[in-house]
Motif scaffolding. Structure first.
Motif, PDB file in Angstrom:
ATOM      1  N   GLY A 226      97.692  63.607 -55.352  1.00  0.00           N
ATOM      2  CA  GLY A 226      96.895  63.514 -56.564  1.00  0.00           C
ATOM      3  C   GLY A 226      95.451  63.940 -56.378  1.00  0.00           C
ATOM      4  N   THR A 227      94.701  63.877 -57.456  1.00  0.00           N
ATOM      5  CA  THR A 227      93.293  64.277 -57.447  1.00  0.00           C
ATOM      6  C   THR A 227      92.442  63.313 -56.624  1.00  0.00           C
ATOM      7  OG1 THR A 227      93.605  65.238 -59.621  1.00  0.00           O
ATOM      8  CG2 THR A 227      91.338  64.818 -58.967  1.00  0.00           C
ATOM      9  N   ASN A 228      92.797  62.014 -56.674  1.00  0.00           N
ATOM     10  CA  ASN A 228      92.039  61.006 -55.925  1.00  0.00           C
ATOM     11  C   ASN A 228      92.736  60.584 -54.650  1.00  0.00           C
ATOM     12  OD1 ASN A 228      90.024  60.703 -57.909  1.00  0.00           O
ATOM     13  ND2 ASN A 228      91.400  59.430 -59.112  1.00  0.00           N
ATOM     14  N   THR A 229      94.043  60.366 -54.765  1.00  0.00           N
ATOM     15  CA  THR A 229      94.792  59.742 -53.676  1.00  0.00           C
ATOM     16  C   THR A 229      96.003  60.571 -53.285  1.00  0.00           C
ATOM     17  OG1 THR A 229      94.174  57.635 -54.711  1.00  0.00           O
ATOM     18  CG2 THR A 229      95.806  57.531 -52.968  1.00  0.00           C
ATOM     19  N   PHE A 230      96.239  60.655 -51.975  1.00  0.00           N
ATOM     20  CA  PHE A 230      97.470  61.250 -51.451  1.00  0.00           C
ATOM     21  C   PHE A 230      98.391  60.090 -51.059  1.00  0.00           C
ATOM     22  CE2 PHE A 230      96.160  65.760 -49.731  1.00  0.00           C
ATOM     23  CZ  PHE A 230      95.681  66.091 -50.992  1.00  0.00           C
ATOM     24  N   HIS A 231      99.626  60.108 -51.569  1.00  0.00           N
ATOM     25  CA  HIS A 231     100.601  59.061 -51.257  1.00  0.00           C
ATOM     26  C   HIS A 231     101.703  59.620 -50.385  1.00  0.00           C
ATOM     27  CE1 HIS A 231      99.228  56.279 -54.504  1.00  0.00           C
ATOM     28  NE2 HIS A 231      98.879  57.417 -55.079  1.00  0.00           N
ATOM     29  N   LEU A 232     102.158  58.821 -49.435  1.00  0.00           N
ATOM     30  CA  LEU A 232     103.341  59.167 -48.645  1.00  0.00           C
ATOM     31  C   LEU A 232     104.310  58.000 -48.753  1.00  0.00           C
ATOM     32  CD1 LEU A 232     104.980  60.716 -46.378  1.00  0.00           C
ATOM     33  CD2 LEU A 232     103.688  59.342 -44.745  1.00  0.00           C
ATOM     34  N   LEU A 233     105.552  58.296 -49.089  1.00  0.00           N
ATOM     35  CA  LEU A 233     106.584  57.266 -49.161  1.00  0.00           C
ATOM     36  C   LEU A 233     107.799  57.762 -48.396  1.00  0.00           C
ATOM     37  CD1 LEU A 233     107.526  54.549 -50.408  1.00  0.00           C
ATOM     38  CD2 LEU A 233     108.190  55.805 -52.453  1.00  0.00           C
TER      39      LEU A 233
ATOM     40  N   ALA B 196     102.131  68.453 -55.726  1.00  0.00           N
ATOM     41  CA  ALA B 196     100.696  68.467 -56.050  1.00  0.00           C
ATOM     42  C   ALA B 196     100.514  68.547 -57.554  1.00  0.00           C
ATOM     43  CB  ALA B 196     100.031  69.668 -55.389  1.00  0.00           C
ATOM     44  N   THR B 197      99.475  67.856 -58.037  1.00  0.00           N
ATOM     45  CA  THR B 197      99.267  67.789 -59.486  1.00  0.00           C
ATOM     46  C   THR B 197      97.945  68.445 -59.900  1.00  0.00           C
ATOM     47  OG1 THR B 197      98.427  65.527 -59.239  1.00  0.00           O
ATOM     48  CG2 THR B 197     100.773  65.772 -59.719  1.00  0.00           C
ATOM     49  N   SER B 198      97.250  67.852 -60.841  1.00  0.00           N
ATOM     50  CA  SER B 198      96.152  68.500 -61.564  1.00  0.00           C
ATOM     51  C   SER B 198      95.081  69.216 -60.726  1.00  0.00           C
ATOM     52  CB  SER B 198      95.479  67.486 -62.481  1.00  0.00           C
ATOM     53  OG  SER B 198      94.436  68.090 -63.183  1.00  0.00           O
ATOM     54  N   ALA B 199      94.477  68.535 -59.755  1.00  0.00           N
ATOM     55  CA  ALA B 199      93.350  69.143 -59.022  1.00  0.00           C
ATOM     56  C   ALA B 199      93.764  70.417 -58.307  1.00  0.00           C
ATOM     57  CB  ALA B 199      92.756  68.150 -58.029  1.00  0.00           C
ATOM     58  N   MET B 200      94.933  70.367 -57.658  1.00  0.00           N
ATOM     59  CA  MET B 200      95.394  71.544 -56.923  1.00  0.00           C
ATOM     60  C   MET B 200      95.863  72.652 -57.851  1.00  0.00           C
ATOM     61  SD  MET B 200      97.441  71.165 -53.362  1.00  0.00           S
ATOM     62  CE  MET B 200      97.010  69.492 -53.046  1.00  0.00           C
ATOM     63  N   ARG B 201      96.432  72.227 -58.991  1.00  0.00           N
ATOM     64  CA  ARG B 201      96.895  73.180 -60.010  1.00  0.00           C
ATOM     65  C   ARG B 201      95.738  74.010 -60.537  1.00  0.00           C
ATOM     66  NH1 ARG B 201     100.203  69.279 -63.017  1.00  0.00           N
ATOM     67  NH2 ARG B 201      98.436  68.847 -64.343  1.00  0.00           N
ATOM     68  N   SER B 202      94.612  73.339 -60.785  1.00  0.00           N
ATOM     69  CA  SER B 202      93.517  74.012 -61.485  1.00  0.00           C
ATOM     70  C   SER B 202      92.430  74.561 -60.553  1.00  0.00           C
ATOM     71  CB  SER B 202      92.878  73.049 -62.496  1.00  0.00           C
ATOM     72  OG  SER B 202      92.402  71.895 -61.829  1.00  0.00           O
ATOM     73  N   ALA B 203      92.515  74.263 -59.265  1.00  0.00           N
ATOM     74  CA  ALA B 203      91.466  74.720 -58.336  1.00  0.00           C
ATOM     75  C   ALA B 203      91.697  76.163 -57.917  1.00  0.00           C
ATOM     76  CB  ALA B 203      91.424  73.826 -57.106  1.00  0.00           C
ATOM     77  N   ALA B 204      90.619  76.938 -57.913  1.00  0.00           N
ATOM     78  CA  ALA B 204      90.698  78.351 -57.523  1.00  0.00           C
ATOM     79  C   ALA B 204      91.171  78.488 -56.077  1.00  0.00           C
ATOM     80  CB  ALA B 204      89.329  79.006 -57.698  1.00  0.00           C
ATOM     81  N   ASN B 205      90.830  77.492 -55.225  1.00  0.00           N
ATOM     82  CA  ASN B 205      91.243  77.558 -53.814  1.00  0.00           C
ATOM     83  C   ASN B 205      92.406  76.599 -53.512  1.00  0.00           C
ATOM     84  OD1 ASN B 205      89.600  75.331 -54.230  1.00  0.00           O
ATOM     85  ND2 ASN B 205      88.542  75.489 -52.263  1.00  0.00           N
ATOM     86  N   GLY B 206      93.127  76.189 -54.559  1.00  0.00           N
ATOM     87  CA  GLY B 206      94.291  75.324 -54.366  1.00  0.00           C
ATOM     88  C   GLY B 206      95.363  75.981 -53.514  1.00  0.00           C
ATOM     89  N   LYS B 207      95.578  77.289 -53.745  1.00  0.00           N
ATOM     90  CA  LYS B 207      96.595  78.032 -52.970  1.00  0.00           C
ATOM     91  C   LYS B 207      96.190  78.126 -51.495  1.00  0.00           C
ATOM     92  CE  LYS B 207      99.462  80.934 -55.908  1.00  0.00           C
ATOM     93  NZ  LYS B 207      99.066  80.620 -57.290  1.00  0.00           N
TER      94      LYS B 207
END
Length: 308
Positions: free
Chosen positions: A11-18, A80-91
């Motif tokens: 996520g934009t704030n938190t990375f979860h591992l389950l 991956a959700t919103s932040a990575m989707r919309s970031a120019a350097n997400g890829k």
């Protein structure tokens, strides 16, 4: 043969591992981590993952990979959700993670995100016959899902998450009244399509999906002197008046007061303010009296799909 799988919700704030093993109705949790990566910090509305956030994200993924190896997990899904989707350097971030850990990150659109959230919330057994609004307040986006226990009637993801709202409206602490009014006005403009859908499907309940709602629930119980353990909870029902008082207090609090509250995790210390404003505004707008929290969300939805 018991199936062993790992799910990552980035996520934009938190990375979860389950990491779990077993069948959908008989699951054993082997590892559950959540790391406050703050991927959107300093750049969410500019559409860029800043260097420090990039580094934090990469290091977290390296540590997740160590657990995946330790538990010998063969089936892995990283979403991956919103932040990575919309970031120019997400890829670039995804490519570097792949190169250094072998983990393949999959970005999903808001529509898929909303579907996974529905299946996660459904697994918490909080949905009934009556129509509910499932609300997932993330850092980058907020998902609105109108559903009952059987089906989704309407869903949409809006890029108005808590980190974005905070960046836009919460520059002074405590947040001034005119800024609160500006948030209300902004929500009403952006959510026009949702309000149209809400008129069509009579909504009886508001179900907050994890995140800020976990914090609301913990504060509500702890201040009454009760024990509260999210690990043993699938869902929680709020007393409406209690929630109104609690969110009121959060909206009018300053940074230090929230920081001193042991029941607010550090990554939510500031974002809990806009999350409270959004929740309160929707409760009032939709005249909702029944409010619950589901501890299950996107990762549990992905898990249900992997194990089905």
């Amino acid at each position: 043969m018991r199936k062993r799988v790992a799910v990552m919700d980035l996520g934009t704030n938190t990375f979860h591992l389950l990491i779990v093993e077993g069948h959908p109705n008989d699951l054993k949790e082997l590892r559950h981590d959540h790391v406050a990566v703050r991927l959107g910090e300093g750049g969410i509305n500019k559409g860029l993952i800043q260097p420090e956030a990039f580094e934090r994200g990469l290091n977290t993924m390296k540590s997740f990979q160590q657990y995946i190896e330790y538990f010998d997990v063969k089936e892995v899904k990283a979403i991956a959700t919103s932040a990575m989707r919309s970031a120019a350097n997400g890829k670039d971030f995804m490519q570097q993670v792949k190169a250094e850990t072998g983990i393949n990150i999959e970005t999903i659109n808001g529509d898929n995100e909303a579907s996974y959230i529905f299946y996660g919330v459904k697994a918490s057994d909080i949905l009934g016959e009556k129509n509910s609004l499932i609300l997932d307040i993330g850092g980058g986006s907020i998902e609105f899902i109108i559903a009952n226990e059987r089906q989704i009637f309407w869903k949409q993801s809006y890029e108005i998450g808590a980190a974005r709202l905070m960046d836009k409206f919460h520059q002074t602490d405590p947040i001034p009244e005119d800024a609160v009014s500006a948030v209300h006005q902004y929500l009403d403009e952006v959510l026009e399509s949702f309000y149209t859908a809400a008129k069509k499907y009579h909504i009886e309940n508001l179900v907050g999906s994890s995140g800020a709602f976990e914090t609301f629930a913990e504060i509500a119980e702890r201040t009454k002197g009760n024990n509260f353990d999210l690990k043993t909870l699938k869902s929680y029902r709020f007393d409406k008046q209690e929630l109104v008082k609690l969110t009121d207090k959060l909206i009018h609090s300053n940074h230090q007061q929230r920081l001193d509250n042991p029941y607010i995790i550090p990554v939510r210390v500031d974002m809990i303010v806009v999350a409270s404003i959004v929740t309160r505004h929707l409760m009032k707008k939709l005249k909702i009296n029944s409010i619950c929290m589901s501890a299950y969300s996107l990762k549990e939805g992905v898990l249900a799909e992997m194990l089905s």
